[in-house]
Write an enzyme that holds these catalytic residues in place. Structure first.
Site: not given
Ligand code: NAD
Ligand code: WQD
Length: 338
Positions: A79, A123, A147, A151, A175, A177, A290, A293
């Protein structure tokens, strides 16, 4: 299994660790806490009623990795990454170094310790602006920000690694959202500073930490003019990781899976659902779109349904109710708790 979970203190990692422990796996977490708090791991252990091993350190640090792999690891769930799109545009080198550099160091350590199974957090961002939704795994990959590029590169390097090792297996989980929280309200999403993502922003408005939500664009070609996304409950997502670990143990090669519900909701629908769950009004202002988007992004999860035997079962009501419970019980996140 003996599992190494990188980034296990974070939002998705912490929820996954609870289920891994409950399922009887032995868990080691490596996390540098750059975007999380150690207390999350204390609560994971409390929820599961079982201990885990925590190595506080960076995955780019070979000594920390050596400590994490000591004692034997069967598979890695990766992660750890930086994930803020806007920040990645301002600090691309930091993102490449942390995410790609971290993954290379991790995989080198896997090789050194003979570990051949990997579950990777990818993602939906790898699809950029898709030609059609719901999007399937074989859709063109075209990222739109640094970013997302990290990935995509990490997916490719994992694919190349698998191609070079016939016994190796990797599961790339894309993943959509992730939202919601553990139903106990003890762990949840705790962004630092102003949230980038919709659900934590709404939750902070509901609890009174922020005045109003900015809706980024109400002139999209959607029924109510706001953007549509595929939100999925973090507990469903955590369950997918259990399935993926088993899948990796039974299948060699590298495969990608979309993880989403297949159903999209607009920003306004999310606000209405959260208002219903919380009983609080969420004041909103519509502002400019934004940058970067897309109008609509939803998953076709058929591959994950069929091959991983995984399906999201929790609906929007549970996503909002659980996120609200977490926010109400922890209005300042993990910051002011012991
Ligand atoms: P998060 O930031 O809550 O968790 C990531 C964790 O990784 C954190 O605890 C951070 O401290 C740790 N970390 C980051 N860089 C590190 C490093 N170099 N060494 C050790 N630890 C490190 O994020 P999350 O939402 O739990 O996301 C987890 C994964 O899922 C990430 O890879 C993220 O890109 C991916 N992802 C998240 C989302 C989302 O919307 N949350 C969507 C798609 C993919
Ligand atoms: C969702 C919707 C915004 C905030 C992002 C990353 C993606 C993945 C998931 C990691 C959109 C709208 C948002 C706000 C708003 N992360 N919005 N006001 O953009 O689908 O995806 O998170 O991999 O890579 O790009 O998610 O939650 O930011 O936005 O109107 O303050 O909500 O425009 O339509 P997004 P989000």
């Amino acid at each position: 299994m003996n599992l190494l979970v990188t980034g296990g203190a974070g939002f998705i990692g912490s929820h996954t660790c609870v289920l891994l422990l409950e399922a009887g796996h032995r868990v080691t977490v490596i996390d540098n806490l750059c975007n999380s708090a150690a207390i999350a791991l204390a609560r994971v252990q409390e929820l599961a009623g079982k201990p885990l091993r925590f190595v506080e350190g960076d995955i780019r640090n070979p000594d920390a990795l050596a400590r994490a792999f000591a004692g034997g690891i069967d598979a890695v769930i990766h992660f750890a990454a930086l994930k803020a799109v806007g920040e990645s545009c301002e600090q691309p080198l930091r993102y490449f170094d942390n995410n790609i550099g971290g993954t290379i160091a991790l995989m080198q350590a896997m090789e050194a310790h003979g570990v051949q199974r990997l579950v990777f957090s990818s993602s939906a961002t790898v699809y950029g602006q898709p030609d059609r939704v719901p999007v399937k795994e074989d859709a063109p990959l075209r990222v739109t920000n640094p970013y997302g590029r990290t990935k995509l590169v990490m997916e490719q390097l994992i694919q190349d690694w698998c191609a070079a090792r016939p016994e190796a297996s990797a599961v790339l989980l894309r993943y959509f959202n992730p939202v919601g929280a553990h139903p106990s309200g003890r762990i949840g999403e705790d962004p630092r500073g102003e949230p980038n993502n919709l659900m934590p922003y709404i939750a902070q408005v509901a609890v009174g930490r922020r005045e109003y939500l900015r809706i980024y664009g109400d002139d999209y070609p959607t029924p109510d003019g706001t953007g549509i996304r595929d939100y999925l409950h973090v507990m469903d997502l955590a369950e997918a990781h259990l399935k993926a670990v088993d899948y990796a143990a039974a299948h060699a090669g590298c495969e990608a899976f979309n993880l989403g519900t297949g159903r999209g909701y607009s920003v306004r629908e999310m606000v209405a659902a959260f208002e219903a769950a919380s009983g609080r009004a969420i004041p909103c202002w519509s502002v400019e779109r934004r940058a970067g988007d897309v109008t609509e992004l939803t998953a076709d999860p058929a591959q994950a349904n069929a091959r991983l035997q995984w399906r999201a079962t929790r609906g929007l009501e549970a996503m909002c109710a659980d996120a609200w419970r977490w926010q109400q019980m922890n209005p300042e996140g993990f910051t002011h708790v012991s």
